[in-house]
Design an enzyme around this catalytic site. Structure first.
Site, short mmCIF file in Angstrom:
data_model
loop_
_atom_site.label_atom_id
_atom_site.label_comp_id
_atom_site.label_asym_id
_atom_site.label_seq_id
_atom_site.Cartn_x
_atom_site.Cartn_y
_atom_site.Cartn_z
N TYR A 77 20.25 11.46 -7.16
CA TYR A 77 18.92 11.08 -7.65
C TYR A 77 18.92 9.61 -8.06
O TYR A 77 17.98 8.87 -7.79
CB TYR A 77 18.51 11.95 -8.85
CG TYR A 77 17.07 11.71 -9.25
CD1 TYR A 77 16.04 12.43 -8.66
CD2 TYR A 77 16.74 10.72 -10.18
CE1 TYR A 77 14.72 12.19 -8.99
CE2 TYR A 77 15.41 10.47 -10.51
CZ TYR A 77 14.41 11.20 -9.92
OH TYR A 77 13.10 10.96 -10.24
N PHE A 129 -5.59 -6.14 7.08
CA PHE A 129 -5.03 -4.91 7.59
C PHE A 129 -5.62 -3.77 6.76
O PHE A 129 -5.82 -3.92 5.56
CB PHE A 129 -3.50 -4.87 7.55
CG PHE A 129 -2.98 -3.61 8.19
CD1 PHE A 129 -3.02 -3.46 9.55
CD2 PHE A 129 -2.54 -2.55 7.42
CE1 PHE A 129 -2.62 -2.27 10.15
CE2 PHE A 129 -2.13 -1.35 8.00
CZ PHE A 129 -2.16 -1.21 9.38
N THR A 130 -5.89 -2.64 7.41
CA THR A 130 -6.64 -1.55 6.77
C THR A 130 -6.12 -1.18 5.37
O THR A 130 -6.86 -1.27 4.39
CB THR A 130 -6.62 -0.31 7.68
OG1 THR A 130 -5.27 -0.02 8.03
CG2 THR A 130 -7.42 -0.55 8.95
N ASP A 220 3.33 -9.90 4.28
CA ASP A 220 3.39 -8.58 4.92
C ASP A 220 4.33 -8.74 6.11
O ASP A 220 3.95 -9.25 7.16
CB ASP A 220 1.99 -8.14 5.37
CG ASP A 220 1.99 -6.75 6.00
OD1 ASP A 220 3.07 -6.31 6.43
OD2 ASP A 220 0.91 -6.13 6.07
N LYS A 263 8.02 0.01 11.39
CA LYS A 263 7.72 -0.81 12.56
C LYS A 263 9.00 -1.56 12.98
O LYS A 263 9.91 -0.94 13.50
CB LYS A 263 6.57 -1.78 12.27
CG LYS A 263 5.45 -1.24 11.37
CD LYS A 263 4.52 -0.25 11.99
CE LYS A 263 3.44 0.35 11.10
NZ LYS A 263 2.73 -0.39 10.14
N ARG A 387 -9.45 0.08 17.44
CA ARG A 387 -9.40 -0.99 16.45
C ARG A 387 -10.71 -1.76 16.61
O ARG A 387 -10.77 -2.77 17.29
CB ARG A 387 -8.18 -1.90 16.68
CG ARG A 387 -6.88 -1.35 16.08
CD ARG A 387 -6.98 -1.27 14.57
NE ARG A 387 -5.79 -0.74 13.90
CZ ARG A 387 -5.83 0.22 12.98
NH1 ARG A 387 -6.95 0.82 12.69
NH2 ARG A 387 -4.74 0.59 12.35
N PHE A 454 -11.10 5.85 10.10
CA PHE A 454 -10.63 5.99 11.49
C PHE A 454 -9.63 7.12 11.65
O PHE A 454 -9.50 7.69 12.71
CB PHE A 454 -10.04 4.66 12.00
CG PHE A 454 -8.91 4.14 11.16
CD1 PHE A 454 -9.16 3.39 10.03
CD2 PHE A 454 -7.60 4.40 11.51
CE1 PHE A 454 -8.12 2.91 9.25
CE2 PHE A 454 -6.55 3.93 10.73
CZ PHE A 454 -6.81 3.18 9.59
C1 LIG Z 1 1.61 -0.19 9.10
C2 LIG Z 1 1.24 -1.40 8.37
C3 LIG Z 1 1.08 -1.39 6.99
C4 LIG Z 1 1.11 -0.12 6.16
O1 LIG Z 1 2.34 0.47 6.19
P1 LIG Z 1 2.57 2.06 6.19
O2 LIG Z 1 4.06 2.18 6.33
O3 LIG Z 1 1.82 2.63 7.34
O4 LIG Z 1 2.10 2.58 4.89
C5 LIG Z 1 0.80 -2.59 6.36
N1 LIG Z 1 0.67 -3.73 7.05
C6 LIG Z 1 0.81 -3.77 8.40
C7 LIG Z 1 0.65 -5.06 9.12
C8 LIG Z 1 1.09 -2.61 9.10
O5 LIG Z 1 1.18 -2.66 10.43
#
Ligand SMILES: *Cc1c(COP(=O)(O)O)cnc(C)c1O
Length: 463
Positions: A77, A129-130, A220, A263, A387, A454
């Site tokens: 933990y 970004f969303t 980011d 990613k 998108r 979406f």
């Molecule tokens: C996917 C993504 C996020 C959010 O990350 P999650 O792991 O899906 O929560 C933030 N910024 C960018 C550019 C992304 O592609």
């Protein structure tokens, strides 16, 4: 590499030791499946999909080394050995001092937004970004797009479309006051612009400007390695610099980062917040306990952190990144050759089809990109995502749809998953849909949830 060698064919820099069968269901079954999914590709069952280009998020194939790392999970933990490996990888490859693990990227966005943004603040960024924007809004801030205008033009061939417009940024600072701008939010390889990079020169200028006003930069870094690849290819002075060193230099020009490790970092789940400021780090470390988990796991299992630590080192490998971005370029070039309008230049993680151009008979209210994604699925079981106006959501004040200039569908390539032959099948299917584009009908909302619509909206066909 010599120029002659450069002309030769290249192949994926791995061989396959485990396979996962895929199959294509019949056209009739596909039509039924998409109708049952409310014409939203997010609501399809994956077993009904043949080639899944919905997203590159969490869909990568891990390496044998990463799988070996999974077996070394220390599921304590507190104080898991794997956390320390992860921390070391982040310090080594990215140079950030402090690490707060989170379950994925949005967990990190939540924490940084709540800690730094106060009500009525403005948060500039290079296109939204969303999830990032939503967390900024939930914290009381307003996102302001300060990306260069070229980014909104799908045909503009600018090599660094994610660059910040320094004039836009400086006038925002002057109009709103530096004290109302908690940080500048910079993304590398900007997703919503079509996987477009920011240049090192622009980042340095932005750094100088924001330092003048005492505004920190939060990065980011979800696709930082892909951005580094484009810098190496396109920016003067970087042809002989390693991807590893370019990534490190990008990070050194920022104060902290949020990472969706699903990613570039080649894992199926995971993320982190990285910070240089000690005091802010302490606050984030305290906050992660409320929302994610203890500060040495933050929602990840020990084995996930180990796979991530290894994934970070593999993500900056030269052969890997060349093949990864190369596969996307291969698909994009095939579509250009077939005359299909796509966002130019071809991006790093996916090919973006210009739905406005492909379906000029549909107005943006008829959701052309959403409809194009559904049509492509029906043709050959290829899953993509919208998108465009659906992703852009509504204006929180007026309740009206936001109408983004870009109305796209994204064919996102998972890392190390599909072969060149899969890309050929996809290109053929897109070309076929393009040929019969006049038959594509519009869509209307049938159900619309409040947040990030979406993902869960349902639609019905019109006309
Ligand atoms: C996917 C993504 C996020 C959010 O990350 P999650 O792991 O899906 O929560 C933030 N910024 C960018 C550019 C992304 O592609």
């Amino acid at each position: 590499m010599s120029p002659e060698e450069n002309k030769r064919s290249w192949a994926e820099p791995y061989k396959i030791k485990m396979v996962e069968p895929v199959r294509m269901i019949s056209r009739q079954e596909r039509e039924k499946a998409i109708e049952e999914a409310g014409y939203n590709t997010f609501l399809l069952r994956s077993r009904d999909v043949y080639i899944d280009l919905l997203t590159d998020s969490g869909t990568s194939a891990m390496s044998d080394r990463q799988w070996a790392g999974m077996m070394m999970g220390d599921e304590a933990y507190a104080g898991s050995e794997n956390f320390y490996h992860l921390e070391e990888a982040i310090q080594t490859y990215y140079g950030y001092k402090h690490v707060v693990p989170t379950h994925q990227g949005r967990g990190a966005e939540h924490i940084i937004s709540q800690l730094m943004i106060k009500k009525n603040d403005f948060v500039p960024g290079n296109m939204y970004f969303t999830t990032t924007k939503l967390h900024q809004e939930l914290a009381g801030g307003t996102f302001v797009d300060v990306i260069i205008d070229e980014a909104h033009d799908p045909e503009d061939e600018h090599p660094f479309k994610a660059n910040i417009d320094l004039n836009k940024l400086e006038s925002l600072i002057k109009n709103k006051g530096a004290e109302n701008i908690p940080y500048l939010s910079i993304a590398t390889s900007v997703n919503m612009a079509g996987g477009q990079p920011i240049s090192m020169a622009n980042l340095k200028e932005v750094r100088a400007l924001t330092q003048k006003y005492g505004i920190p930069i939060i990065h980011d870094m979800t696709r930082v390695a892909e951005n580094a690849y484009f810098i190496k290819q396109r920016e003067e002075g970087y042809a002989d610099v390693s991807i590893k060193d370019i990534v490190y230099e990008i990070c050194s020009l920022t104060d902290g980062a949020t990472m969706s490790a699903k990613k570039d970092a080649l894992v199926n789940i995971g993320g982190f917040l990285a910070l240089n400021d000690e005091e802010l780090f302490r606050k984030a470390q305290n906050m992660v306990v409320i929302y994610e988990g203890l500060h040495t796991y933050g929602g990840m299992a020990g084995r996930d952190m180990e796979a991530l630590a290894i994934g970070i080192s593999e993500s900056v490998d030269e052969d890997h990144i060349r093949a990864r971005v190369g596969q996307v370029q291969y698909l994009g070039q095939k579509l250009i050759d077939a005359g299909v309008p796509i966002v130019r230049p071809i991006g790093s993680h996916g090919v973006f089809l210009d739905a406005k151009k492909i379906l000029p008979h549909l107005s943006q209210d008829q959701l052309p990109a959403q409809s194009l994604a559904a049509t492509l699925y029906i043709d050959a079981g290829v899953r993509s995502m919208e998108r465009g106006v659906v992703s852009a959501g509504r204006n929180p004040e007026t309740g009206e749809h936001n109408y983004p200039a870009l109305e796209l569908i994204r064919l996102t390539i998972p890392r190390r998953v599909y072969t060149q032959a899969h890309m050929d099948v996809v290109a053929e299917s897109v070309a076929m849909v393009y040929k019969n584009r006049e038959q594509v009908k519009g869509l209307a909302f049938d159900y619309e949830p409040e947040y990030l619509r979406f993902f869960q909206s349902r639609f019905k066909q019109i006309g």
